[in-house]
Motif scaffolding. Structure first.
Motif, PDB file in Angstrom:
ATOM      1  N   ARG A   1       0.823  -1.203   0.000  1.00 32.87           N
ATOM      2  CA  ARG A   1       0.000   0.000   0.000  1.00 32.87           C
ATOM      3  C   ARG A   1       0.869   1.271   0.000  1.00 32.87           C
ATOM      4  O   ARG A   1       0.597   2.248  -0.697  1.00 32.87           O
ATOM      5  CB  ARG A   1      -0.921  -0.030   1.227  1.00 32.87           C
ATOM      6  CG  ARG A   1      -1.941   1.111   1.293  1.00 32.87           C
ATOM      7  CD  ARG A   1      -1.437   2.257   2.176  1.00 32.87           C
ATOM      8  NE  ARG A   1      -2.294   3.425   2.086  1.00 32.87           N
ATOM      9  CZ  ARG A   1      -2.189   4.333   1.149  1.00 32.87           C
ATOM     10  NH1 ARG A   1      -1.297   4.215   0.184  1.00 32.87           N
ATOM     11  NH2 ARG A   1      -2.975   5.391   1.146  1.00 32.87           N
ATOM     12  N   VAL A   2       1.941   1.283   0.808  1.00 31.25           N
ATOM     13  CA  VAL A   2       2.837   2.440   0.862  1.00 31.25           C
ATOM     14  C   VAL A   2       3.564   2.614  -0.467  1.00 31.25           C
ATOM     15  O   VAL A   2       3.703   3.739  -0.978  1.00 31.25           O
ATOM     16  CB  VAL A   2       3.838   2.292   2.029  1.00 31.25           C
ATOM     17  CG1 VAL A   2       4.877   3.412   1.982  1.00 31.25           C
ATOM     18  CG2 VAL A   2       3.104   2.312   3.365  1.00 31.25           C
ATOM     19  N   ILE A   3       4.033   1.508  -1.029  1.00 31.36           N
ATOM     20  CA  ILE A   3       4.731   1.567  -2.320  1.00 31.36           C
ATOM     21  C   ILE A   3       3.831   2.172  -3.391  1.00 31.36           C
ATOM     22  O   ILE A   3       4.286   2.945  -4.253  1.00 31.36           O
ATOM     23  CB  ILE A   3       5.216   0.161  -2.715  1.00 31.36           C
ATOM     24  CG1 ILE A   3       6.368  -0.267  -1.801  1.00 31.36           C
ATOM     25  CG2 ILE A   3       5.635   0.104  -4.183  1.00 31.36           C
ATOM     26  CD1 ILE A   3       6.719  -1.736  -1.898  1.00 31.36           C
ATOM     27  N   HIS A   4       2.529   1.860  -3.350  1.00 29.10           N
ATOM     28  CA  HIS A   4       1.576   2.408  -4.325  1.00 29.10           C
ATOM     29  C   HIS A   4       1.560   3.932  -4.276  1.00 29.10           C
ATOM     30  O   HIS A   4       1.620   4.605  -5.320  1.00 29.10           O
ATOM     31  CB  HIS A   4       0.184   1.851  -4.043  1.00 29.10           C
ATOM     32  CG  HIS A   4      -0.900   2.445  -4.881  1.00 29.10           C
ATOM     33  ND1 HIS A   4      -1.085   2.144  -6.214  1.00 29.10           N
ATOM     34  CD2 HIS A   4      -1.865   3.356  -4.567  1.00 29.10           C
ATOM     35  CE1 HIS A   4      -2.108   2.825  -6.688  1.00 29.10           C
ATOM     36  NE2 HIS A   4      -2.606   3.563  -5.706  1.00 29.10           N
ATOM     37  N   THR A   5       1.484   4.520  -3.079  1.00 31.88           N
ATOM     38  CA  THR A   5       1.452   5.976  -2.967  1.00 31.88           C
ATOM     39  C   THR A   5       2.799   6.586  -3.340  1.00 31.88           C
ATOM     40  O   THR A   5       2.852   7.643  -3.990  1.00 31.88           O
ATOM     41  CB  THR A   5       1.052   6.392  -1.538  1.00 31.88           C
ATOM     42  OG1 THR A   5      -0.344   6.118  -1.353  1.00 31.88           O
ATOM     43  CG2 THR A   5       1.292   7.872  -1.308  1.00 31.88           C
ATOM     44  N   LEU A   6       3.897   5.944  -2.956  1.00 33.89           N
ATOM     45  CA  LEU A   6       5.211   6.462  -3.336  1.00 33.89           C
ATOM     46  C   LEU A   6       5.330   6.545  -4.853  1.00 33.89           C
ATOM     47  O   LEU A   6       5.868   7.528  -5.400  1.00 33.89           O
ATOM     48  CB  LEU A   6       6.322   5.579  -2.770  1.00 33.89           C
ATOM     49  CG  LEU A   6       6.471   5.576  -1.246  1.00 33.89           C
ATOM     50  CD1 LEU A   6       7.558   4.601  -0.822  1.00 33.89           C
ATOM     51  CD2 LEU A   6       6.773   6.974  -0.706  1.00 33.89           C
ATOM     52  N   ARG A   7       4.815   5.560  -5.543  1.00 33.36           N
ATOM     53  CA  ARG A   7       4.859   5.581  -7.011  1.00 33.36           C
ATOM     54  C   ARG A   7       4.040   6.756  -7.552  1.00 33.36           C
ATOM     55  O   ARG A   7       4.462   7.435  -8.494  1.00 33.36           O
ATOM     56  CB  ARG A   7       4.335   4.258  -7.569  1.00 33.36           C
ATOM     57  CG  ARG A   7       4.410   4.166  -9.087  1.00 33.36           C
ATOM     58  CD  ARG A   7       3.927   2.816  -9.597  1.00 33.36           C
ATOM     59  NE  ARG A   7       4.763   1.734  -9.088  1.00 33.36           N
ATOM     60  CZ  ARG A   7       4.340   0.813  -8.228  1.00 33.36           C
ATOM     61  NH1 ARG A   7       3.080   0.845  -7.791  1.00 33.36           N
ATOM     62  NH2 ARG A   7       5.145  -0.133  -7.822  1.00 33.36           N
ATOM     63  N   GLN A   8       2.870   6.981  -6.946  1.00 34.55           N
ATOM     64  CA  GLN A   8       2.051   8.107  -7.394  1.00 34.55           C
ATOM     65  C   GLN A   8       2.735   9.453  -7.136  1.00 34.55           C
ATOM     66  O   GLN A   8       2.544  10.397  -7.894  1.00 34.55           O
ATOM     67  CB  GLN A   8       0.703   8.087  -6.670  1.00 34.55           C
ATOM     68  CG  GLN A   8      -0.227   6.981  -7.130  1.00 34.55           C
ATOM     69  CD  GLN A   8      -1.595   7.104  -6.491  1.00 34.55           C
ATOM     70  OE1 GLN A   8      -1.706   7.282  -5.279  1.00 34.55           O
ATOM     71  NE2 GLN A   8      -2.629   7.015  -7.304  1.00 34.55           N
ATOM     72  N   LEU A   9       3.542   9.506  -6.101  1.00 37.76           N
ATOM     73  CA  LEU A   9       4.252  10.740  -5.772  1.00 37.76           C
ATOM     74  C   LEU A   9       5.549  10.892  -6.552  1.00 37.76           C
ATOM     75  O   LEU A   9       6.252  11.895  -6.409  1.00 37.76           O
ATOM     76  CB  LEU A   9       4.555  10.792  -4.268  1.00 37.76           C
ATOM     77  CG  LEU A   9       3.351  10.890  -3.334  1.00 37.76           C
ATOM     78  CD1 LEU A   9       3.799  10.760  -1.882  1.00 37.76           C
ATOM     79  CD2 LEU A   9       2.604  12.199  -3.547  1.00 37.76           C
ATOM     80  N   GLY A  10       5.890   9.903  -7.361  1.00 32.32           N
ATOM     81  CA  GLY A  10       7.117   9.982  -8.137  1.00 32.32           C
ATOM     82  C   GLY A  10       8.373   9.710  -7.326  1.00 32.32           C
ATOM     83  O   GLY A  10       9.469  10.151  -7.691  1.00 32.32           O
ATOM     84  N   ILE A  11       8.227   8.963  -6.243  1.00 33.42           N
ATOM     85  CA  ILE A  11       9.349   8.658  -5.358  1.00 33.42           C
ATOM     86  C   ILE A  11       9.780   7.210  -5.554  1.00 33.42           C
ATOM     87  O   ILE A  11       8.943   6.302  -5.565  1.00 33.42           O
ATOM     88  CB  ILE A  11       8.970   8.908  -3.886  1.00 33.42           C
ATOM     89  CG1 ILE A  11       8.630  10.394  -3.674  1.00 33.42           C
ATOM     90  CG2 ILE A  11      10.085   8.483  -2.941  1.00 33.42           C
ATOM     91  CD1 ILE A  11       8.114  10.708  -2.281  1.00 33.42           C
ATOM     92  N   ARG A  12      11.072   6.986  -5.686  1.00 34.74           N
ATOM     93  CA  ARG A  12      11.613   5.631  -5.834  1.00 34.74           C
ATOM     94  C   ARG A  12      11.418   4.867  -4.522  1.00 34.74           C
ATOM     95  O   ARG A  12      11.712   5.382  -3.441  1.00 34.74           O
ATOM     96  CB  ARG A  12      13.095   5.711  -6.185  1.00 34.74           C
ATOM     97  CG  ARG A  12      13.834   4.373  -6.270  1.00 34.74           C
ATOM     98  CD  ARG A  12      15.244   4.613  -6.801  1.00 34.74           C
ATOM     99  NE  ARG A  12      16.073   3.406  -6.761  1.00 34.74           N
ATOM    100  CZ  ARG A  12      16.986   3.168  -5.836  1.00 34.74           C
ATOM    101  NH1 ARG A  12      17.188   4.068  -4.850  1.00 34.74           N
ATOM    102  NH2 ARG A  12      17.714   2.069  -5.881  1.00 34.74           N
ATOM    103  N   SER A  13      10.929   3.614  -4.613  1.00 42.23           N
ATOM    104  CA  SER A  13      10.649   2.822  -3.419  1.00 42.23           C
ATOM    105  C   SER A  13      11.655   1.689  -3.270  1.00 42.23           C
ATOM    106  O   SER A  13      12.091   1.090  -4.253  1.00 42.23           O
ATOM    107  CB  SER A  13       9.230   2.249  -3.479  1.00 42.23           C
ATOM    108  OG  SER A  13       9.077   1.405  -4.603  1.00 42.23           O
ATOM    109  N   VAL A  14      11.996   1.411  -2.017  1.00 50.22           N
ATOM    110  CA  VAL A  14      12.886   0.304  -1.687  1.00 50.22           C
ATOM    111  C   VAL A  14      12.133  -0.653  -0.769  1.00 50.22           C
ATOM    112  O   VAL A  14      11.633  -0.236   0.286  1.00 50.22           O
ATOM    113  CB  VAL A  14      14.167   0.790  -0.985  1.00 50.22           C
ATOM    114  CG1 VAL A  14      15.059  -0.412  -0.614  1.00 50.22           C
ATOM    115  CG2 VAL A  14      14.932   1.771  -1.867  1.00 50.22           C
TER     116      VAL A  14
END
Length: 713
Positions: A23-36
């Motif tokens: 769920r967190v990774i989904h929002t990070l992607r929408q914000l244009g932030i690279r996720s680890v």
């Protein structure tokens, strides 16, 4: 959602697993932030690992060597250049030492400051703190360093029934309800053991257990610019063993005036500790006097049930968390918060409600998840996923929104009817039974409702069409076998007989089911449980006559006495079990059926030999794979029926096993030993019964939930 302009964070590490990490990774992607993503060995193929931009191994399966290892998470941050960490919930999300270590390393913690974590993360300090600020609290004793002697002495003044609560952590882990003084010492030991295992801190305190309370929590947001708002409340009263099961927003109990008062009380609590980020203040509210509320605790993190707030407010709480951590002000003011419609969430767990909610494990052979208007699914599931017994058993959440509560409940029930997981037992049927309860539908809720309703819940029994389908699919798999003992044409020396198939008891209270079969899968005669001979045929058998196991998700049509039935089926690797799912249009269900092997049947017959009819089995077996966490007796000890023998933990849930009969125990296990499902853990040798005395006929091997709490949030 638009990406942040000139975001402070290029890369964010998600220090969690499962559905919350996804769920967190989904929002990070929408914000244009690279996720680890980070993972343990058990989670190498997990969904959150696949969905992140990159992933780092933390260590072996045990959480203390992976997800709870501060050093491992910091090393992952350094190796990937992560500038911030989102902790999700559970694990390190409320760990002040972790937040302090990130701060020392120059990495932003997407959560509150160390001061807030220190104060509100310790429930004893938090309770005393808010009480000093005029917030009403439940009567009890909450002081640092309370040992068992002081707690036992104070219990009489607190008054029974009593609730034992760990000072650290949350989510119901370690909480124990005690009705009688004589039960308190053992409950304290269990609570300390669970708290120490889950949080590394066994500090406890006591509260009066309020009868028929409602659990209402308020979502707050606070930034670094002095802005604090609330986003309404959530009703979380449907709980089992202090663990939330179904949550909704808003609560039907509160009127607008009370909603504003409780919201402002939550904001005041947040302000009193200079809180920043997303947090939840939990209250007990009297059902009889809904204008009265009592502070319970503040959860300094995102909550499992946050989606219902997002669906009625339209606010992405994770996005707000990121903005706040990046130093930006809240994107909305209190007057901008409007609650629209109603939302309800149901948690899907890997557990078997019909077997006292024992954890289940396995791999996902086939998956059906709902979609459509007003439906949201936050899930960690995907086909082929191996569900480990090392972690919390929550697999997914199904959330439904509607213009009103009735519409939301109806949508949720329809969504659950379209949810099926083959390969792992889940609580989906249990959730639908709860939603159908008249009091639940009417909004007459309290935290003891499930406890009262459980004895009356009637789970669906396995029907003849499923048994027939499983028998014919088993027969289908034997086609081409060279063994004459596996032929179903009826031929035997001395005359034709049925091929006997023994299905392991499909329900906890039931016995094995015998199905006799002759013929072929395309044209067979069946005798189910000694009943009349019936005609049956697979109308659309998958693959060739020798194909086995079935391809996961195969569709099978069965004719039983001329009536057609359709199933989705999957074979469970290594066990010989078949999973069948029924169509939603004809009444959805999921069942697991397994034919016992000849070796297994012989072993059971030998075990029964020499035991008087009606007496309990003296062999104690593990009901699930797990870890021995406590052994109460030494080898050779004489015990009585009902005495505790040992405790096994799986999916962070502890189960106590008791002696089924009087006798001398034979046991060779120690804490830390790993055990398999159905493994023999102890054996009781009955002592000679004096003449005239009756033999013990205690219950079958008992697995009791006393002292058991889920490490769920």
């Amino acid at each position: 959602m638009r990406p942040l302009e000139n975001p402070l964070f290029d890369t964010v590490l998600v220090a969690n697993r499962g559905e919350i990490a996804c769920r967190v990774i989904h929002t990070l992607r929408q914000l244009g932030i690279r996720s680890v993503a980070v993972y343990s060995d058990d989670d190498a193929g997990a969904r959150h690992v696949r969905e992140a931009d990159t992933a780092v191994r933390l260590g072996p399966a045990p959480a203390r060597q992976s997800y709870l290892s501060v050093d491992a998470v910091l090393a992952a941050c350094r190796s990937t250049g992560a500038q911030a960490v989102h902790p999700g919930y559970g694990f390190l999300s409320e760990n002040a030492d972790f937040a302090r270590a990130l701060e020392d390393a120059g990495i932003t913690f997407i959560g509150p400051g160390v001061h807030s974590l220190d104060l509100m993360g310790d429930k004893i300090r938090a309770k005393n703190h808010v009480q000093a600020h005029g917030v009403p609290v439940v009567p009890g004793i909450a002081e640092p360093g309370l040992d068992d002697t002081r707690l036992l002495a104070a219990a009489a003044d607190v008054g029974y029934p009593i609730l034992i609560k760990p000072s650290a952590g949350g989510g119901g882990k370690g909480m124990q309800a005690v009705e009688h003084p004589e039960d308190l010492p053992a409950a304290l030991q269990t609570a300390r053991r669970v708290a120490a295992s889950a949080f590394g801190d066994d500090t406890l305190f006591l509260e009066r257990l309020v009868s028929s309370p409602r659990h209402i929590e308020v979502q707050v947001l606070a930034d670094t610019h002095g802005n604090v708002i609330h986003l309404g409340e959530r009703e979380c009263s449907l709980q089992r063993r202090h663990q939330k099961v179904i949550e909704e927003a808003p609560s039907v109990l509160l009127d607008p005036a009370t909603r504003e008062r409780i919201g402002q009380a939550a904001c005041d609590a947040a302000r009193s500790v200079d809180y920043t980020g997303a947090g939840t203040v939990e209250f007990l509210v009297s059902d009889a006097s809904p204008d009265e509320f009592f502070f319970m605790e503040m959860n300094t993190r995102l909550q499992v049930e946050h989606p219902v707030t997002e669906m009625v407010t339209g606010v992405d709480l994770v996005a707000e968390q990121v903005r706040i951590a990046a130093g930006r002000p809240l994107s909305l003011k209190q007057e901008d918060v409007v609650l629209t419609g109603h939302a309800v969430e149901a948690r899907i767990y890997a557990e078997d409600p019909a077997r006292d909610f024992l954890p289940t494990s396995g791999s996902v052979q086939w998956l059906s998840e709902p979609s459509g208007e007003g439906i949201r699914v936050d899930s960690s599931l995907l086909p082929g996923l191996a569900v480990s017994s090392s972690y919390d058993p929550m697999l997914a959440k199904v959330i439904a929104w509607g213009p009103d509560r009735a519409a939301a409940l109806a949508r949720l029930d329809t969504a659950l009817a379209g949810t099926a997981v083959l390969g792992i037992g889940t609580n989906v049927e249990y959730l639908r039974l709860l939603l159908a309860d008249p009091d639940v539908r009417a909004g007459r809720l309290d935290t003891t409702l499930i406890q009262r309703r459980l004895p009356g819940l009637r789970f669906r029994a396995v029907q003849d069409p499923e048994l027939a389908a499983a028998a014919l699919l088993h027969l289908h798999s034997l086609a081409g076998s060279a063994s004459p003992w596996q032929r179903a044409d009826g031929w035997r020396v001395g005359g034709a007989v049925e091929l006997p198939l023994t299905f392991a008891a499909p329900s906890p209270e039931g016995a094995d089911v015998e199905v006799g079969v002759t013929g072929t899968a395309a044209q067979a005669r069946l005798r189910i449980a000694g009943g009349p001979v019936r005609s049956a045929a697979l109308l659309d058998a998958p693959g060739t006559p020798t194909s086995h196991p079935l391809a996961p998700g195969s569709r099978v049509q069965l004719s039983l006495d001329g009536v057609q039935h359709t199933f989705t089926v999957a074979a469970e690797p290594g066990s010989g079990a078949l999973w069948l799912a029924g169509d939603a249009d004809t009444g959805p269900f999921t069942v697991r059926l397994r034919v016992r092997s000849r070796r297994e049947q012989l072993d059971r017959q030998l075990a029964e030999a020499g035991r008087e009819a009606g007496t309990a089995d003296p062999v104690v077996r593990s009901p699930m794979p797990g870890t021995v966490v406590a052994v109460a007796v030494a080898d050779g000890t004489r015990v009585s029926a009902g005495d505790p023998l040992l405790s096994v933990e799986a999916m962070k849930m502890e189960h106590q096993l008791r002696a089924p009969v009087d006798g001398v125990v034979s046991i060779s296990l120690a804490p830390g030993d790993l055990v398999k499902a159905d493994q023999v853990l102890a054996t009781l040798t009955p002592e000679p019964v004096p003449a005239g005395d009756e033999p013990s006929t205690g219950p079958a091997t008992a697995v009791t939930p006393e002292g058991a709490d889920n490490a769920r949030l």
